[in-house]
Every structure is written in C-alpha cells, then in structure tokens.
Design a protein around this motif. Structure first.
Motif, PDB file in Angstrom:
ATOM      1  N   SER A 260       0.821  -1.214   0.000  1.00 48.00           N
ATOM      2  CA  SER A 260       0.000   0.000   0.000  1.00 48.00           C
ATOM      3  C   SER A 260       0.853   1.262   0.000  1.00 48.00           C
ATOM      4  O   SER A 260       0.417   2.308  -0.480  1.00 48.00           O
ATOM      5  N   ALA A 261       2.059   1.176   0.525  1.00 50.16           N
ATOM      6  CA  ALA A 261       2.942   2.339   0.608  1.00 50.16           C
ATOM      7  C   ALA A 261       3.601   2.686  -0.730  1.00 50.16           C
ATOM      8  O   ALA A 261       4.157   3.783  -0.876  1.00 50.16           O
ATOM      9  N   ILE A 262       3.547   1.795  -1.701  1.00 49.18           N
ATOM     10  CA  ILE A 262       4.179   2.052  -3.003  1.00 49.18           C
ATOM     11  C   ILE A 262       3.306   3.021  -3.789  1.00 49.18           C
ATOM     12  O   ILE A 262       2.143   2.743  -4.067  1.00 49.18           O
ATOM     13  N   THR A 263       3.875   4.177  -4.145  1.00 52.42           N
ATOM     14  CA  THR A 263       3.120   5.172  -4.908  1.00 52.42           C
ATOM     15  C   THR A 263       3.656   5.316  -6.328  1.00 52.42           C
ATOM     16  O   THR A 263       2.920   5.728  -7.219  1.00 52.42           O
ATOM     17  N   THR A 264       4.928   5.037  -6.538  1.00 49.18           N
ATOM     18  CA  THR A 264       5.513   5.012  -7.875  1.00 49.18           C
ATOM     19  C   THR A 264       6.381   3.770  -7.979  1.00 49.18           C
ATOM     20  O   THR A 264       6.991   3.352  -6.992  1.00 49.18           O
ATOM     21  N   ILE A 265       6.447   3.197  -9.166  1.00 47.21           N
ATOM     22  CA  ILE A 265       7.203   1.966  -9.389  1.00 47.21           C
ATOM     23  C   ILE A 265       8.611   2.304  -9.858  1.00 47.21           C
ATOM     24  O   ILE A 265       8.791   3.043 -10.834  1.00 47.21           O
ATOM     25  N   LYS A 266       9.607   1.756  -9.163  1.00 50.17           N
ATOM     26  CA  LYS A 266      10.994   1.900  -9.598  1.00 50.17           C
ATOM     27  C   LYS A 266      11.247   0.840 -10.670  1.00 50.17           C
ATOM     28  O   LYS A 266      11.026  -0.344 -10.448  1.00 50.17           O
ATOM     29  N   LEU A 267      11.702   1.279 -11.831  1.00 50.91           N
ATOM     30  CA  LEU A 267      11.999   0.376 -12.936  1.00 50.91           C
ATOM     31  C   LEU A 267      13.506   0.135 -13.007  1.00 50.91           C
ATOM     32  O   LEU A 267      14.286   0.966 -12.543  1.00 50.91           O
ATOM     33  N   PRO A 268      13.915  -0.987 -13.596  1.00 50.17           N
ATOM     34  CA  PRO A 268      15.355  -1.268 -13.665  1.00 50.17           C
ATOM     35  C   PRO A 268      16.072  -0.274 -14.577  1.00 50.17           C
ATOM     36  O   PRO A 268      15.522   0.147 -15.595  1.00 50.17           O
ATOM     37  N   THR A 269      17.284   0.089 -14.191  1.00 49.23           N
ATOM     38  CA  THR A 269      18.100   0.942 -15.047  1.00 49.23           C
ATOM     39  C   THR A 269      18.938   0.084 -15.989  1.00 49.23           C
ATOM     40  O   THR A 269      19.303   0.519 -17.067  1.00 49.23           O
ATOM     41  N   ARG A 270      19.221  -1.158 -15.569  1.00 52.57           N
ATOM     42  CA  ARG A 270      19.956  -2.118 -16.409  1.00 52.57           C
ATOM     43  C   ARG A 270      19.270  -3.472 -16.267  1.00 52.57           C
ATOM     44  O   ARG A 270      18.779  -3.805 -15.205  1.00 52.57           O
ATOM     45  N   ARG A 271      19.282  -4.244 -17.311  1.00 56.75           N
ATOM     46  CA  ARG A 271      18.644  -5.559 -17.290  1.00 56.75           C
ATOM     47  C   ARG A 271      19.684  -6.636 -16.991  1.00 56.75           C
ATOM     48  O   ARG A 271      20.003  -7.471 -17.823  1.00 56.75           O
ATOM     49  N   GLU A 272      20.214  -6.545 -15.777  1.00 53.06           N
ATOM     50  CA  GLU A 272      21.176  -7.548 -15.302  1.00 53.06           C
ATOM     51  C   GLU A 272      21.171  -7.539 -13.782  1.00 53.06           C
ATOM     52  O   GLU A 272      20.812  -6.549 -13.165  1.00 53.06           O
ATOM     53  N   CYS A 273      21.547  -8.675 -13.200  1.00 46.68           N
ATOM     54  CA  CYS A 273      21.685  -8.760 -11.747  1.00 46.68           C
ATOM     55  C   CYS A 273      23.067  -8.221 -11.387  1.00 46.68           C
ATOM     56  O   CYS A 273      24.087  -8.799 -11.782  1.00 46.68           O
ATOM     57  N   ALA A 274      23.084  -7.118 -10.653  1.00 47.65           N
ATOM     58  CA  ALA A 274      24.354  -6.478 -10.302  1.00 47.65           C
ATOM     59  C   ALA A 274      25.282  -7.431  -9.549  1.00 47.65           C
ATOM     60  O   ALA A 274      26.498  -7.436  -9.778  1.00 47.65           O
TER      61      ALA A 274
END
Length: 89
Positions: free
Chosen positions: A10-24
C-alpha cells in the motif's frame, strides 16, 4: 497503486523500474540468473528465487527492503517478502 491488507504494498506510490537488465551481484561473480526483480526501496535490480544465487530475496532480508517489482519486460507486478503478498499494477 496496490492496496489491501499489506501495508508495504500500500505504501508504493511510484514503481521503480530497472536501469539495467542484469543482476548487479551476479555480474560481480560471473554467475547466471533466470529473472530479474527491482527493489522498490533502493532500486537495486537483482536475480529472482528461481536463479541459483537468489540475490533479490537475500537483499530483502539483509536490507529489510520488503517490496520488489518484476523487472521482466511485459510483467507488471509487485511482491512483498515479509507478507508474502502479491499485487499487479
């Protein structure tokens, strides 16, 4: 955004999207991953629990960052580790 009984979702108001498509973390150790998840608190993109190293859930436990979003193209869902709660967005 998601709502319901899980206060973390419920606390999520905007979705953070990946900046890179890899597991750091997998990149650092030369490992492979299956799917990617993005932490909704800090934005780290890490591998899912189907991946050998399960970096996203390890990150959630160690950092106490509860919610991840799928970083897979075409998937629009969130998951809260502590509450085992799922929501589409």
């Amino acid at each position: 955004m998601p709502n319901g009984s899980c206060t973390h979702l419920s606390a999520i108001t905007t979705i953070k999207l990946p900046t890179r498509r890899e597991c750091a973390e997998c990149v650092k150790i030369g490992a492979q991953w299956v799917h990617l998840r993005t932490c909704q608190q800090c934005g780290a993109t890490l591998c899912c629990d189907s991946s050998p190293n399960q970096h996203a859930s390890k990150h959630a436990r160690a950092s106490r960052h509860p919610v991840i979003a799928s970083a897979q193209p075409g998937e629009r869902w969130l998951y809260c580790y502590p509450d085992a709660a799922f929501a589409e967005y």
